[in-house]
Design a protein around this motif. Structure first.
Motif, mmCIF file in Angstrom:
data_model
loop_
_atom_site.group_PDB
_atom_site.id
_atom_site.type_symbol
_atom_site.label_atom_id
_atom_site.label_comp_id
_atom_site.label_asym_id
_atom_site.label_seq_id
_atom_site.Cartn_x
_atom_site.Cartn_y
_atom_site.Cartn_z
ATOM 1 N N HIS A 84 58.317 71.462 68.300
ATOM 2 C CA HIS A 84 58.008 72.316 67.140
ATOM 3 C C HIS A 84 56.796 71.821 66.357
ATOM 4 C CE1 HIS A 84 60.487 69.036 65.778
ATOM 5 N NE2 HIS A 84 60.228 69.327 64.522
ATOM 6 N N LYS A 85 56.300 70.623 66.670
ATOM 7 C CA LYS A 85 55.132 70.105 65.931
ATOM 8 C C LYS A 85 53.895 69.980 66.817
ATOM 9 C CE LYS A 85 57.384 68.605 61.933
ATOM 10 N NZ LYS A 85 57.787 67.528 61.019
ATOM 11 N N ALA A 86 53.908 70.705 67.925
ATOM 12 C CA ALA A 86 52.796 70.606 68.887
ATOM 13 C C ALA A 86 51.445 70.889 68.253
ATOM 14 C CB ALA A 86 53.041 71.557 70.058
ATOM 15 N N PRO B 51 48.023 64.321 63.688
ATOM 16 C CA PRO B 51 48.737 63.058 63.418
ATOM 17 C C PRO B 51 48.964 62.777 61.935
ATOM 18 C CG PRO B 51 47.209 62.727 65.220
ATOM 19 C CD PRO B 51 46.984 64.136 64.727
ATOM 20 N N ASN B 52 47.971 63.065 61.059
ATOM 21 C CA ASN B 52 48.161 62.726 59.643
ATOM 22 C C ASN B 52 49.137 63.662 58.935
ATOM 23 O OD1 ASN B 52 46.674 65.038 59.112
ATOM 24 N ND2 ASN B 52 44.939 63.975 58.169
ATOM 25 N N GLU B 53 49.651 64.646 59.637
ATOM 26 C CA GLU B 53 50.681 65.528 59.070
ATOM 27 C C GLU B 53 52.085 65.084 59.490
ATOM 28 O OE1 GLU B 53 48.361 69.764 58.912
ATOM 29 O OE2 GLU B 53 49.114 69.121 60.851
ATOM 30 N N LEU B 54 52.158 63.978 60.200
ATOM 31 C CA LEU B 54 53.448 63.512 60.719
ATOM 32 C C LEU B 54 53.874 62.218 60.048
ATOM 33 C CD1 LEU B 54 52.795 63.909 64.561
ATOM 34 C CD2 LEU B 54 53.786 65.601 63.008
ATOM 35 N N SER B 55 55.178 61.978 60.018
ATOM 36 C CA SER B 55 55.685 60.683 59.553
ATOM 37 C C SER B 55 55.368 59.625 60.616
ATOM 38 C CB SER B 55 57.195 60.765 59.348
ATOM 39 O OG SER B 55 57.856 60.878 60.594
ATOM 40 N N GLY B 56 55.520 58.366 60.235
ATOM 41 C CA GLY B 56 55.263 57.273 61.184
ATOM 42 C C GLY B 56 56.111 57.383 62.435
ATOM 43 N N GLY B 57 57.382 57.688 62.250
ATOM 44 C CA GLY B 57 58.283 57.802 63.404
ATOM 45 C C GLY B 57 57.867 58.936 64.329
ATOM 46 N N GLU B 58 57.425 60.023 63.733
ATOM 47 C CA GLU B 58 56.965 61.149 64.557
ATOM 48 C C GLU B 58 55.695 60.783 65.314
ATOM 49 O OE1 GLU B 58 58.587 65.033 62.108
ATOM 50 O OE2 GLU B 58 56.835 63.994 61.332
ATOM 51 N N GLN B 59 54.806 60.067 64.645
ATOM 52 C CA GLN B 59 53.576 59.646 65.335
ATOM 53 C C GLN B 59 53.917 58.727 66.507
ATOM 54 O OE1 GLN B 59 50.037 58.616 62.913
ATOM 55 N NE2 GLN B 59 51.283 59.174 61.159
ATOM 56 N N ASP C 283 66.031 53.199 60.299
ATOM 57 C CA ASP C 283 66.570 54.428 60.904
ATOM 58 C C ASP C 283 65.628 54.983 61.960
ATOM 59 O OD1 ASP C 283 68.762 54.264 59.345
ATOM 60 O OD2 ASP C 283 68.216 55.903 57.972
ATOM 61 N N THR C 284 64.351 55.012 61.624
ATOM 62 C CA THR C 284 63.358 55.536 62.553
ATOM 63 C C THR C 284 63.281 54.651 63.804
ATOM 64 O OG1 THR C 284 62.171 56.300 60.608
ATOM 65 C CG2 THR C 284 60.979 56.347 62.673
ATOM 66 N N SER C 285 63.436 53.351 63.614
ATOM 67 C CA SER C 285 63.380 52.428 64.747
ATOM 68 C C SER C 285 64.495 52.695 65.753
ATOM 69 C CB SER C 285 63.471 50.978 64.252
ATOM 70 O OG SER C 285 62.399 50.697 63.381
HETATM 71 P P1 ADP Z 1 59.925 59.615 57.343
HETATM 72 O O1 ADP Z 1 60.727 59.298 56.120
HETATM 73 O O2 ADP Z 1 60.753 59.845 58.571
HETATM 74 O O3 ADP Z 1 58.775 58.680 57.582
HETATM 75 P P2 ADP Z 1 58.335 61.550 55.927
HETATM 76 O O4 ADP Z 1 59.063 61.531 54.643
HETATM 77 O O5 ADP Z 1 56.990 60.893 56.033
HETATM 78 O O6 ADP Z 1 59.291 61.057 57.098
HETATM 79 O O7 ADP Z 1 58.148 63.046 56.412
HETATM 80 C C1 ADP Z 1 59.246 63.948 56.442
HETATM 81 C C2 ADP Z 1 58.755 65.252 57.079
HETATM 82 O O8 ADP Z 1 57.636 65.805 56.365
HETATM 83 C C3 ADP Z 1 58.315 65.065 58.507
HETATM 84 O O9 ADP Z 1 58.871 66.089 59.284
HETATM 85 C C4 ADP Z 1 56.796 65.190 58.459
HETATM 86 O O10 ADP Z 1 56.273 65.838 59.594
HETATM 87 C C5 ADP Z 1 56.551 66.039 57.245
HETATM 88 N N1 ADP Z 1 55.317 65.586 56.598
HETATM 89 C C6 ADP Z 1 55.078 64.363 56.066
HETATM 90 N N2 ADP Z 1 53.832 64.278 55.552
HETATM 91 C C7 ADP Z 1 53.254 65.511 55.778
HETATM 92 C C8 ADP Z 1 51.966 66.068 55.501
HETATM 93 N N3 ADP Z 1 51.000 65.369 54.890
HETATM 94 N N4 ADP Z 1 51.739 67.340 55.879
HETATM 95 C C9 ADP Z 1 52.701 68.022 56.526
HETATM 96 N N5 ADP Z 1 53.941 67.555 56.811
HETATM 97 C C10 ADP Z 1 54.212 66.327 56.455
#
Ligand code: ADP
Ligand code: ADP
Length: 228
Positions: free
Chosen positions: A129-131, A135-143, A171-173
């Motif tokens: 769903h995040k294809a 990368p900067n729109e994702l959390s660390g775990g997602e990256q 949790d992410t680990s």
């Molecule tokens: P985590 O606590 O697992 O590190 P985050 O709190 O960073 O997660 O992010 C929670 C959700 O919000 C994730 O699904 C992430 O993709 C989304 N998200 C985080 N930062 C952004 C951003 N700058 N733009 C869009 N989506 C974001």
């Protein structure tokens, strides 16, 4: 199969990072590499994908002696070895999809096969769903999950990870470990350098402990064995 015989590594500055390592890791094993900072863990795993060359000794990967691989053939070797880093190393200007597809585009797979395979591995790391995200729109775990998807998109026989959970919260680990276990269940060898005591002591696997460039312990279902 990964095999090392009497491997030594002295860096140009004179530091002896590996001081006589011999080890065999069979196809399908899951191995943690542990030890104090500066013990030689990164150097040990860099030997496996030819990021560093040994000063002496022999390294065999799936029956190929790395000493006989020309520098120009290293990319070919790495198609069979997925690599995951602590800091993900995603390309910031490419989407999730493009980051994962990149390795396949390099080898000129057909667009149809690329699409199928990329969606398969994004499904495995639960990020279909995040294809289209960057990368900067994702959390660390997602990256990190994207970087794992990228590492396996070529169907490598080995995945090497250098502290893959080092920048992630607990949790992410655990989520990242769940993905590595699923990849391992499909027969892929996993070699993971880690400082994560809780993970090593909970998800029990072979533990190779490196201290001062030597193997200090090598245990089936071992323990982390250090205080921190
Ligand atoms: P985590 O606590 O697992 O590190 P985050 O709190 O960073 O997660 O992010 C929670 C959700 O919000 C994730 O699904 C992430 O993709 C989304 N998200 C985080 N930062 C952004 C951003 N700058 N733009 C869009 N989506 C974001
Ligand atoms: P670990 O991963 O266990 O922390 P490393 O393999 O990174 O250990 O390092 C082992 C030793 O080699 C350390 O003393 C480190 O400072 C040294 N070292 C690592 N990489 C280099 C390099 N490129 N040049 C010189 N010394 C290095």
């Amino acid at each position: 199969m990964i095999e090392m015989q009497d491997v030594y590594k002295t860096y140009p500055n004179g530091v002896i990072a590996l001081n006589g390592i011999s080890v065999r890791i069979k196809q399908g094993e899951f191995v943690y590499v542990v030890g104090p900072s500066g013990a030689g863990k990164s150097t040990f795993i860099k030997m496996m994908y030819r990021e560093e060359k040994p000063t002496s000794g022999k390294i065999m990967i799936n029956g190929v002696n790395l000493a006989n691989i020309k520098d120009s053939k290293v990319p070919l070797l790495r198609r069979n070895i997925g690599i995951v880093f602590q800091d993900f190393k995603l390309l910031p200007k490419l989407t999730v999809y493009e980051n994962v597809a990149f390795a396949l585009e390099v080898i000129e797979e057909s667009p149809k096969n690329i699409r199928k395979r990329v969606m398969e591995v994004l499904d495995l790391v639960r990020l279909k769903h995040k294809a289209r995200f960057y990368p900067n729109e994702l959390s660390g775990g997602e990256q990190q999950r994207v970087s794992i998807a990228r590492s396996i998109v070529n169907n490598p026989s080995i995945v090497i990870a250098d502290e893959p959970t080092g920048n992630l919260d607990p949790d992410t680990s655990w989520e990242i470990m769940d993905i590595f276990e699923r990849i391992n269940d499909r027969g892929t060898t996993i070699v993971m350098a880690t400082h994560n005591r809780e993970i090593v002591n909970t998800i029990r696997k072979r533990v190779i402990a490196i201290e001062r460039g030597k193997i200090a312990r090598d245990e089936v279902k071992g323990e982390y064995g250090y205080e921190t």
